[in-house]
Every structure is written in C-alpha cells, then in structure tokens.
Motif scaffolding. Structure first.
Motif, PDB file in Angstrom:
ATOM      1  N   ARG A   1       0.974  -1.032  -0.077  1.00 56.04           N
ATOM      2  CA  ARG A   1      -0.116   0.029   0.031  1.00 56.04           C
ATOM      3  C   ARG A   1       0.779   1.166   0.193  1.00 56.04           C
ATOM      4  O   ARG A   1       2.027   1.224   0.687  1.00 56.04           O
ATOM      5  CB  ARG A   1      -0.836   0.005   1.369  1.00 56.04           C
ATOM      6  N   GLN A   2       0.283   2.434  -0.301  1.00 55.61           N
ATOM      7  CA  GLN A   2       0.975   3.572  -0.484  1.00 55.61           C
ATOM      8  C   GLN A   2       1.295   4.135   1.021  1.00 55.61           C
ATOM      9  O   GLN A   2       0.224   3.915   1.763  1.00 55.61           O
ATOM     10  CB  GLN A   2       0.206   4.859  -1.057  1.00 55.61           C
ATOM     11  N   PRO A   3       2.336   4.884   1.314  1.00 54.46           N
ATOM     12  CA  PRO A   3       2.630   5.410   2.576  1.00 54.46           C
ATOM     13  C   PRO A   3       1.572   6.617   2.775  1.00 54.46           C
ATOM     14  O   PRO A   3       0.917   7.297   1.878  1.00 54.46           O
ATOM     15  CB  PRO A   3       3.907   6.174   2.560  1.00 54.46           C
ATOM     16  N   ARG A   4       1.078   6.619   4.264  1.00 57.50           N
ATOM     17  CA  ARG A   4       0.224   7.732   4.575  1.00 57.50           C
ATOM     18  C   ARG A   4       0.993   8.720   5.245  1.00 57.50           C
ATOM     19  O   ARG A   4       2.154   8.642   5.306  1.00 57.50           O
ATOM     20  CB  ARG A   4      -0.502   7.044   5.676  1.00 57.50           C
ATOM     21  N   ASN A   5       0.631  10.121   5.335  1.00 63.49           N
ATOM     22  CA  ASN A   5       1.341  11.019   5.822  1.00 63.49           C
ATOM     23  C   ASN A   5       2.029  10.684   6.944  1.00 63.49           C
ATOM     24  O   ASN A   5       1.492  10.263   7.916  1.00 63.49           O
ATOM     25  CB  ASN A   5       0.134  12.424   6.132  1.00 63.49           C
ATOM     26  N   GLY A   6       3.461  11.147   6.845  1.00 63.98           N
ATOM     27  CA  GLY A   6       4.505  10.943   8.081  1.00 63.98           C
ATOM     28  C   GLY A   6       4.943   9.610   8.296  1.00 63.98           C
ATOM     29  O   GLY A   6       5.918   9.283   9.090  1.00 63.98           O
ATOM     30  N   GLU A   7       4.551   8.613   7.353  1.00 66.53           N
ATOM     31  CA  GLU A   7       5.046   7.371   7.384  1.00 66.53           C
ATOM     32  C   GLU A   7       6.360   7.155   6.666  1.00 66.53           C
ATOM     33  O   GLU A   7       6.450   7.845   5.493  1.00 66.53           O
ATOM     34  CB  GLU A   7       4.079   6.278   6.944  1.00 66.53           C
ATOM     35  N   LYS A   8       7.334   6.773   7.052  1.00 67.87           N
ATOM     36  CA  LYS A   8       8.604   6.259   6.427  1.00 67.87           C
ATOM     37  C   LYS A   8       8.982   4.942   6.299  1.00 67.87           C
ATOM     38  O   LYS A   8       8.777   4.065   7.214  1.00 67.87           O
ATOM     39  CB  LYS A   8       9.584   7.068   7.255  1.00 67.87           C
ATOM     40  N   HIS A   9       9.667   4.782   5.078  1.00 72.52           N
ATOM     41  CA  HIS A   9      10.169   3.639   4.738  1.00 72.52           C
ATOM     42  C   HIS A   9      11.030   3.007   5.594  1.00 72.52           C
ATOM     43  O   HIS A   9      12.090   3.652   5.895  1.00 72.52           O
ATOM     44  CB  HIS A   9      10.851   3.410   3.398  1.00 72.52           C
ATOM     45  N   GLY A  10      11.118   1.819   6.143  1.00 66.60           N
ATOM     46  CA  GLY A  10      12.184   1.236   6.951  1.00 66.60           C
ATOM     47  C   GLY A  10      11.764   1.696   8.445  1.00 66.60           C
ATOM     48  O   GLY A  10      12.332   1.223   9.508  1.00 66.60           O
ATOM     49  N   GLN A  11      10.772   2.502   8.774  1.00 64.75           N
ATOM     50  CA  GLN A  11      10.574   2.889  10.150  1.00 64.75           C
ATOM     51  C   GLN A  11       9.175   2.203  10.366  1.00 64.75           C
ATOM     52  O   GLN A  11       9.018   1.695  11.492  1.00 64.75           O
ATOM     53  CB  GLN A  11      10.524   4.500  10.281  1.00 64.75           C
ATOM     54  N   HIS A  12       8.081   2.729   9.710  1.00 66.07           N
ATOM     55  CA  HIS A  12       6.797   2.203   9.889  1.00 66.07           C
ATOM     56  C   HIS A  12       6.378   1.001   9.119  1.00 66.07           C
ATOM     57  O   HIS A  12       5.743   0.004   9.765  1.00 66.07           O
ATOM     58  CB  HIS A  12       5.480   3.487   9.640  1.00 66.07           C
ATOM     59  N   TYR A  13       6.886   0.996   7.924  1.00 62.12           N
ATOM     60  CA  TYR A  13       6.721  -0.336   6.859  1.00 62.12           C
ATOM     61  C   TYR A  13       7.854  -0.323   6.009  1.00 62.12           C
ATOM     62  O   TYR A  13       8.505   0.842   5.918  1.00 62.12           O
ATOM     63  CB  TYR A  13       5.242  -0.019   6.189  1.00 62.12           C
ATOM     64  N   PHE A  14       8.034  -1.586   5.342  1.00 58.25           N
ATOM     65  CA  PHE A  14       8.947  -1.473   4.222  1.00 58.25           C
ATOM     66  C   PHE A  14       7.953  -1.535   3.017  1.00 58.25           C
ATOM     67  O   PHE A  14       7.172  -2.160   2.825  1.00 58.25           O
ATOM     68  CB  PHE A  14       9.607  -2.830   4.049  1.00 58.25           C
ATOM     69  N   PHE A  15       7.894  -0.428   2.258  1.00 58.14           N
ATOM     70  CA  PHE A  15       6.931  -0.215   1.157  1.00 58.14           C
ATOM     71  C   PHE A  15       7.502  -0.658  -0.128  1.00 58.14           C
ATOM     72  O   PHE A  15       8.480  -0.425  -0.550  1.00 58.14           O
ATOM     73  CB  PHE A  15       6.732   1.444   0.854  1.00 58.14           C
ATOM     74  N   LEU A  16       6.860  -1.614  -0.699  1.00 65.81           N
ATOM     75  CA  LEU A  16       7.254  -2.402  -1.704  1.00 65.81           C
ATOM     76  C   LEU A  16       6.503  -2.361  -2.992  1.00 65.81           C
ATOM     77  O   LEU A  16       5.145  -2.345  -2.724  1.00 65.81           O
ATOM     78  CB  LEU A  16       7.664  -3.914  -1.336  1.00 65.81           C
ATOM     79  N   LYS A  17       6.806  -2.368  -4.162  1.00 67.60           N
ATOM     80  CA  LYS A  17       5.871  -2.595  -5.202  1.00 67.60           C
ATOM     81  C   LYS A  17       5.295  -3.942  -5.444  1.00 67.60           C
ATOM     82  O   LYS A  17       5.931  -4.975  -4.866  1.00 67.60           O
ATOM     83  CB  LYS A  17       6.756  -2.158  -6.652  1.00 67.60           C
ATOM     84  N   LYS A  18       4.170  -4.330  -5.948  1.00 68.55           N
ATOM     85  CA  LYS A  18       3.540  -5.354  -6.143  1.00 68.55           C
ATOM     86  C   LYS A  18       4.171  -6.586  -6.610  1.00 68.55           C
ATOM     87  O   LYS A  18       4.498  -7.591  -6.015  1.00 68.55           O
ATOM     88  CB  LYS A  18       2.390  -5.462  -6.543  1.00 68.55           C
ATOM     89  N   GLU A  19       5.149  -6.230  -7.746  1.00 69.53           N
ATOM     90  CA  GLU A  19       5.857  -7.101  -8.272  1.00 69.53           C
ATOM     91  C   GLU A  19       7.051  -7.582  -7.476  1.00 69.53           C
ATOM     92  O   GLU A  19       7.435  -8.784  -7.366  1.00 69.53           O
ATOM     93  CB  GLU A  19       6.449  -6.496  -9.574  1.00 69.53           C
ATOM     94  N   GLU A  20       7.892  -6.706  -6.641  1.00 70.05           N
ATOM     95  CA  GLU A  20       8.690  -7.024  -5.501  1.00 70.05           C
ATOM     96  C   GLU A  20       8.279  -7.820  -4.643  1.00 70.05           C
ATOM     97  O   GLU A  20       8.948  -8.686  -4.154  1.00 70.05           O
ATOM     98  CB  GLU A  20       9.548  -5.599  -5.116  1.00 70.05           C
TER      99      GLU A  20
END
Length: 214
Positions: A43-62
């Motif tokens: 899913r897309q990050p929400r306001n204030g969310e950071k990669h590696g801190q709140h979630y690892f944000f990945l593309k669907k294919e990855e």
C-alpha cells in the motif's frame, strides 16, 4: 558479550484489548531489549510514514517475487494490498540478542508458529467480555454496527486462545503491570536451553581442558 539469541514474541489480542498500548509500554520501558517487527506492504505510505520505520513499502511485483523466494514468515492480502513479515529483519535482530515483538492477528500468529515452533505466543485480553465492550465504546470513534462486528469477531477468536502459550490479562488502568508481566514471561523463556546455545558452547569449550584423559 551477548551470547544469547533473542526471543520472537508474537502478541495478539481482541480488538479493544489494549495490546497496542501494552506493546508501546514494553518498547518504552525496556527499549534496549526489544524491537518491533516492521512489516512489508504494497500500500501507499500515509502522511508521516517512512520506509524502514513504519513499514517496508514495496511494489507489488517486488512483494510477489519475495513470496516466490520464501522471504516472509507470513503474508496475507487484504483487498488490493499485500502485508507480510520479512524473515531477514526478524532473524537478524534475534541473532543480535534482541527480542522481536510481532504484533499481529491470530491467523498470522499461528502461521508464524508453524514456521517457527520456538516462537512465543502471547494473547492479551481484558478481564471480562463486558470490559472489552466498554473499551470499544470508550474509543468514541466507531458506530454501534462496527462495535458489534468487532465483538462478533472476538466471539470467534476466543476459541483459538488455547493455542497460545500464555494468556495475559490487561487489567483496567494497569498497562505498566501488563507490560511487566509480558517482559517477565519473555525473560523466563530465555532461560530455556534452546536459547542458551552460546553460553553452553562457551562453558563446553572452557571446561574441555578438564576432561579425563585430556
């Protein structure tokens, strides 16, 4: 020198049981001993969310590639997005002697337990069903219909509680005590031989010179 592996502690509970607040208290009070597992999601990050801190944000294919490579302890898909627990993040911390807290719902918890039998399952609950309803209503953020839905789900979940290793009651206004109880459970678990391989190895090496015939 830390010669002991950390514990993978999976914490679940009914919606409204206060497990999130309890986990926050554990991380605040015993910050050097624990870390919270970070989930991966598409899913897309929400306001204030950071990669590696709140979630690892990945593309669907990855994300799907990582599923194929068996890189998640557990994963699930909700509507259009994936969520999962990365193995490398968890195992790296455990090897460093840091206990990892995984706050997930029952289905995911039982999946992780299947893959990691040594994982510690802890279920947080209020003392009574009436107190659970009171807490849900006390939020003041949900409709009666939504509250009824959460209570209905809790009525189904209660049948799985006996699959957990420990049940911890989160008494009203006693979050710190509940956090301390869980911390004690995890510390007692660390005394099991399976988590003391480093210590056993050091003692074995040190005592080897006293073996008869050597």
């Amino acid at each position: 020198m830390n010669n002991q592996r950390g514990i993978l502690a999976i914490i679940s509970g009914f919606s409204g049981a206060g497990k999130g607040t309890v986990v926050e208290e554990i991380l605040k009070t015993y910050d050097k001993e624990y870390c919270l597992s970070i989930s991966a999601t598409t899913r897309q990050p929400r306001n204030g969310e950071k990669h590696g801190q709140h979630y690892f944000f990945l593309k669907k294919e990855e994300f799907e590639q990582r599923i194929a490579e068996d890189l998640f302890l557990e994963h699930a898909r909700y509507i259009e997005d994936y969520y999962g627990t990365p193995k490398d993040f968890v195992f790296d911390r455990l090897e460093q002697g840091i206990s990892v807290i995984l706050e997930i719902e029952m289905q995911g918890a039982l999946k992780v337990k299947e893959r990691c039998p040594e994982a510690l399952l802890i279920f947080v609950t209020p003392p009574t069903a009436e107190e659970l309803e009171r807490r849900l209503r006390g939020r003041g953020t949900e409709t009666d219909e939504k509250i009824a839905s959460r209570l209905a789900r809790a009525a189904e979940e209660v049948s799985y509680m006996d699959k957990y290793d420990y049940i911890v009651v989160n008494e009203t206004n006693k979050v710190a005590e509940c956090a301390a109880d869980i911390h004690q459970i995890i510390n007692d678990e660390k005394k099991k031989a399976v988590y003391c391989e480093g210590l056993i190895g050091e003692l074995s090496e040190g005592l080897s010179v006293y073996k008869k015939g050597e």
